[in-house]
Structure formats: structure tokens, C-alpha cells
Design an enzyme around this catalytic site. Sequence first.
Site, PDB file in Angstrom:
ATOM      1  N   ILE A 112       0.841  -1.210   0.000  1.00 42.65           N
ATOM      2  CA  ILE A 112       0.000   0.000   0.000  1.00 42.65           C
ATOM      3  C   ILE A 112       0.871   1.254   0.000  1.00 42.65           C
ATOM      4  CG2 ILE A 112      -2.112  -0.941   1.021  1.00 42.65           C
ATOM      5  CD1 ILE A 112      -0.919   0.105   3.738  1.00 42.65           C
ATOM      6  N   PRO A 113       1.497   1.526  -1.149  1.00 41.55           N
ATOM      7  CA  PRO A 113       2.382   2.696  -1.197  1.00 41.55           C
ATOM      8  C   PRO A 113       1.637   4.003  -0.935  1.00 41.55           C
ATOM      9  CG  PRO A 113       1.971   1.847  -3.400  1.00 41.55           C
ATOM     10  CD  PRO A 113       1.408   0.851  -2.440  1.00 41.55           C
ATOM     11  N   HIS A 114       2.252   4.861  -0.159  1.00 34.02           N
ATOM     12  CA  HIS A 114       1.710   6.196   0.101  1.00 34.02           C
ATOM     13  C   HIS A 114       2.872   7.104   0.470  1.00 34.02           C
ATOM     14  CE1 HIS A 114       1.615   3.792   3.782  1.00 34.02           C
ATOM     15  NE2 HIS A 114       1.738   4.892   4.475  1.00 34.02           N
ATOM     16  N   GLY A 115       2.627   8.391   0.441  1.00 38.83           N
ATOM     17  CA  GLY A 115       3.685   9.367   0.670  1.00 38.83           C
ATOM     18  C   GLY A 115       4.056   9.505   2.131  1.00 38.83           C
TER      19      GLY A 115
END
Length: 143
Positions: A60-63
Site C-alpha cells: 500500500i504505497p503512500h507518501g
Amino acid sequence: MSVLSIGQIRIHAGGATQEAALQEATDILVSAGAVAPAYVDAMRQREETVSTYMGNGLAIPHGTNETKELILDSALSVVRYDGGVDWAGDPVTFVIGIAGRGEEHLEILSQIAILFSDDDDVERLTAAQTPEELYALLADVNG
């Protein structure tokens, strides 16, 4: 709050590199009007600090928190790579990019975590043939 539309869901028969998956997640979120294109760099920074691999074939890539100004709206991107992605050594099938305004990403994250903690749900998500079927299965996450 609708964070997902059918246009933000893709299914690929092949695999991808982690870098290509991060770029695709960003491109979908940019198209949805949720993030600035530089958000991909924020995702890369996050991965350098801590992997967003969650187990059960999910990343779950996120910044990072420092890059909140790149987020214009809350949205998800959902991409299934049937050929898999090597996520810093972990096997990933689902890459769910997250952009959340304020604290909204925490609620979105918890909904996704619940869905992917159930083996039967993961099996259904993996068996879905079309973005429409995936969208229906992800309805709970959509709020």
C-alpha cells in the site's frame, strides 16, 4: 466520501518492477486529481524508510507525512499484477496506492487491512476477472 472509481482499478496479466508499480499508482492518482505528479517521489521516500508491504500479497504505497502538500484529494489506485511484483524481496500481487487528506488515509488503510486480512476475501479479489468485479468487492473500502 468516494475514494475509488472503476477507472482507478487495473488488472495486468504480467508483472512489474516496484518502481514501475509506484509510477503507475501515482499516474492513476494524478489522473483522479488526487495528487501532484511529484507524489511518486514521496512514495519512494516512504519505501526507503519502511516497506509498505502488508503481507498477503498486498503493498500500500503512500507518501510521507512531510509531503502532504502534494495531496489534493483522497483517492485510491488499485492495480493487480497477476505476474507479481518483487516488493523489496516480498511477493506482491496487489498494489493499492493511497492519497489521504488529513487523517482520512488512516481510515482507508484500516479498511484495506481488514479486507486483506481475510483469506477468502483475498481469494475473491485475486479471482476477479474485471475491474468492475474488483470494484464491487472493494465497495466497503469506498465508504
